[in-house]
Design a protein around this motif. Structure first.
Motif, PDB file in Angstrom:
ATOM      1  N   GLN A 157       0.852  -1.181   0.000  1.00  0.00           N
ATOM      2  CA  GLN A 157       0.000   0.000   0.000  1.00  0.00           C
ATOM      3  C   GLN A 157       0.886   1.228   0.000  1.00  0.00           C
ATOM      4  O   GLN A 157       1.955   1.243   0.606  1.00  0.00           O
ATOM      5  CB  GLN A 157      -0.901   0.028   1.242  1.00  0.00           C
ATOM      6  CG  GLN A 157      -1.922  -1.076   1.290  1.00  0.00           C
ATOM      7  CD  GLN A 157      -2.825  -0.961   2.502  1.00  0.00           C
ATOM      8  OE1 GLN A 157      -2.964  -1.912   3.264  1.00  0.00           O
ATOM      9  NE2 GLN A 157      -3.446   0.186   2.686  1.00  0.00           N
ATOM     10  N   ARG A 209       2.173   5.171   3.019  1.00  0.00           N
ATOM     11  CA  ARG A 209       1.932   4.577   4.332  1.00  0.00           C
ATOM     12  C   ARG A 209       1.319   5.599   5.284  1.00  0.00           C
ATOM     13  O   ARG A 209       0.566   5.210   6.180  1.00  0.00           O
ATOM     14  CB  ARG A 209       3.232   4.032   4.913  1.00  0.00           C
ATOM     15  CG  ARG A 209       3.848   2.907   4.113  1.00  0.00           C
ATOM     16  CD  ARG A 209       2.983   1.634   4.147  1.00  0.00           C
ATOM     17  NE  ARG A 209       2.574   1.293   5.481  1.00  0.00           N
ATOM     18  CZ  ARG A 209       3.334   0.662   6.353  1.00  0.00           C
ATOM     19  NH1 ARG A 209       4.545   0.273   6.011  1.00  0.00           N
ATOM     20  NH2 ARG A 209       2.892   0.393   7.564  1.00  0.00           N
ATOM     21  N   CYS A 266      -3.144   0.320  -3.811  1.00  0.00           N
ATOM     22  CA  CYS A 266      -3.013  -1.044  -3.316  1.00  0.00           C
ATOM     23  C   CYS A 266      -2.573  -1.924  -4.481  1.00  0.00           C
ATOM     24  O   CYS A 266      -3.209  -1.923  -5.545  1.00  0.00           O
ATOM     25  CB  CYS A 266      -4.332  -1.547  -2.761  1.00  0.00           C
ATOM     26  SG  CYS A 266      -4.280  -3.287  -2.266  1.00  0.00           S
ATOM     27  N   TRP A 325     -11.105  -3.169   0.394  1.00  0.00           N
ATOM     28  CA  TRP A 325     -10.638  -2.039   1.165  1.00  0.00           C
ATOM     29  C   TRP A 325     -11.442  -1.954   2.452  1.00  0.00           C
ATOM     30  O   TRP A 325     -12.674  -2.026   2.429  1.00  0.00           O
ATOM     31  CB  TRP A 325     -10.813  -0.723   0.405  1.00  0.00           C
ATOM     32  CG  TRP A 325      -9.670  -0.396  -0.497  1.00  0.00           C
ATOM     33  CD1 TRP A 325      -9.615  -0.509  -1.846  1.00  0.00           C
ATOM     34  CD2 TRP A 325      -8.400   0.135  -0.093  1.00  0.00           C
ATOM     35  NE1 TRP A 325      -8.396  -0.086  -2.321  1.00  0.00           N
ATOM     36  CE2 TRP A 325      -7.630   0.314  -1.263  1.00  0.00           C
ATOM     37  CE3 TRP A 325      -7.835   0.476   1.137  1.00  0.00           C
ATOM     38  CZ2 TRP A 325      -6.331   0.822  -1.237  1.00  0.00           C
ATOM     39  CZ3 TRP A 325      -6.550   0.980   1.162  1.00  0.00           C
ATOM     40  CH2 TRP A 325      -5.810   1.144  -0.017  1.00  0.00           C
ATOM     41  N   CYS A 328      -5.869  -2.584   2.765  1.00  0.00           N
ATOM     42  CA  CYS A 328      -6.230  -3.295   1.554  1.00  0.00           C
ATOM     43  C   CYS A 328      -5.982  -4.777   1.800  1.00  0.00           C
ATOM     44  O   CYS A 328      -5.055  -5.141   2.544  1.00  0.00           O
ATOM     45  CB  CYS A 328      -5.376  -2.788   0.394  1.00  0.00           C
ATOM     46  SG  CYS A 328      -5.660  -3.605  -1.168  1.00  0.00           S
ATOM     47  N   GLY A 354      -2.546  -5.836   3.430  1.00  0.00           N
ATOM     48  CA  GLY A 354      -1.418  -4.946   3.254  1.00  0.00           C
ATOM     49  C   GLY A 354      -1.037  -4.301   4.573  1.00  0.00           C
ATOM     50  O   GLY A 354      -1.705  -4.499   5.585  1.00  0.00           O
ATOM     51  N   THR A 382      -2.508   2.155   5.507  1.00  0.00           N
ATOM     52  CA  THR A 382      -2.211   3.575   5.249  1.00  0.00           C
ATOM     53  C   THR A 382      -2.918   4.388   6.327  1.00  0.00           C
ATOM     54  O   THR A 382      -4.130   4.264   6.495  1.00  0.00           O
ATOM     55  CB  THR A 382      -2.708   4.023   3.872  1.00  0.00           C
ATOM     56  OG1 THR A 382      -1.986   3.339   2.858  1.00  0.00           O
ATOM     57  CG2 THR A 382      -2.541   5.530   3.707  1.00  0.00           C
TER      58      THR A 382
END
Lengths: 112, 113
Positions: free
Chosen positions: B6, B9, B23, B34, B91, B105, B108
């Motif tokens: 992702q 960050r 992603c 998501w 993600c 992932g 973020t």
């Protein structure tokens, strides 16, 4: 509506003790997942339970599924500090609108 | 090794701006998701996709959009960022067949001022 409830939300336990986290869900599902999340980190898969009576074990963690009771448990045996994390269960339903719903998580703290 | 990444960050933006979170997965998974994670709410599904050109709304889709032009990527766009969208966004991807364990992932962290 598919709802997933976990309890307890917070759990503080001494090293060496046993405890169980409960995950209840509201509608029919044939698959249940357990994930672990360390503080500030992402989620990682622990177990996938795909049938009634399924039991999975890894190390000090054991997960089971009772689809008739709509209940999954995550049992911790002889807890150690490294198990401190937040544990999530999740339930998937594919029939109709796809849903993948997470519980609110159980924050586990193992005290030395 | 296959992975899911992702970017960025961390992101700080202002109210009303358009923001896109990327992603990318190399698992070759058809399914991508998501989520947003907020204290007291666990993870909530924003949008998901079963494959190229397929997108679906999740439980908290208002103010977000996604597009899927290839298997590897599912960017999430906040059309006009609001302070209520301050959150950590994850993600995930999964295979189409059981068991559809999701691989996440790194997340973020988005702050909307």
């Amino acid at each position: 509506e598919l709802k997933v409830e976990q309890n307890p939300l917070f759990l503080s336990m001494q090293e060496g003790k046993n405890y169980t986290i409960y995950c209840n869900y509201s509608t029919t599902s044939d698959r249940l997942y357990w994930y672990r999340q360390d503080p500030g980190k992402s989620l990682e898969s622990l177990f996938v339970l795909l049938s009634n009576g399924a039991v999975k074990q890894e190390g000090r963690l054991m997960a089971s599924l009772d689809t008739k009771a709509r209940l999954s448990t995550l049992h911790i045996t002889a807890a150690v500090h490294d198990l401190s994390a937040t544990y999530f269960c999740a339930v998937a339903r594919v029939a109709g609108t796809y849903k993948y719903i997470f519980g609110t998580g159980t924050r586990l703290k193992v005290l030395a | 090794d296959a992975e899911i990444t992702q970017s960025p960050r961390h992101k700080i933006t202002e109210t009303g701006r358009q923001v896109t979170l990327a992603c990318h997965q190399t698992w070759n998974h058809n399914n991508m998701f998501w989520y947003r994670q907020d204290l007291g709410h666990g993870l909530r599904l924003i949008h998901y996709s079963y494959g190229v050109q397929d997108t679906n709304k999740g439980e908290v889709s208002d103010g977000y959009s996604v597009s899927r032009s290839n298997t590897e990527d599912l960017p999430l766009t906040l059309e006009s960022a609001a302070s209520s969208q301050t959150s950590v966004y994850f993600c995930a991807s999964s295979e189409s067949t059981r068991p559809d364990t999701q691989y996440f992932g790194p997340g973020t962290r988005l702050t909307v001022l």
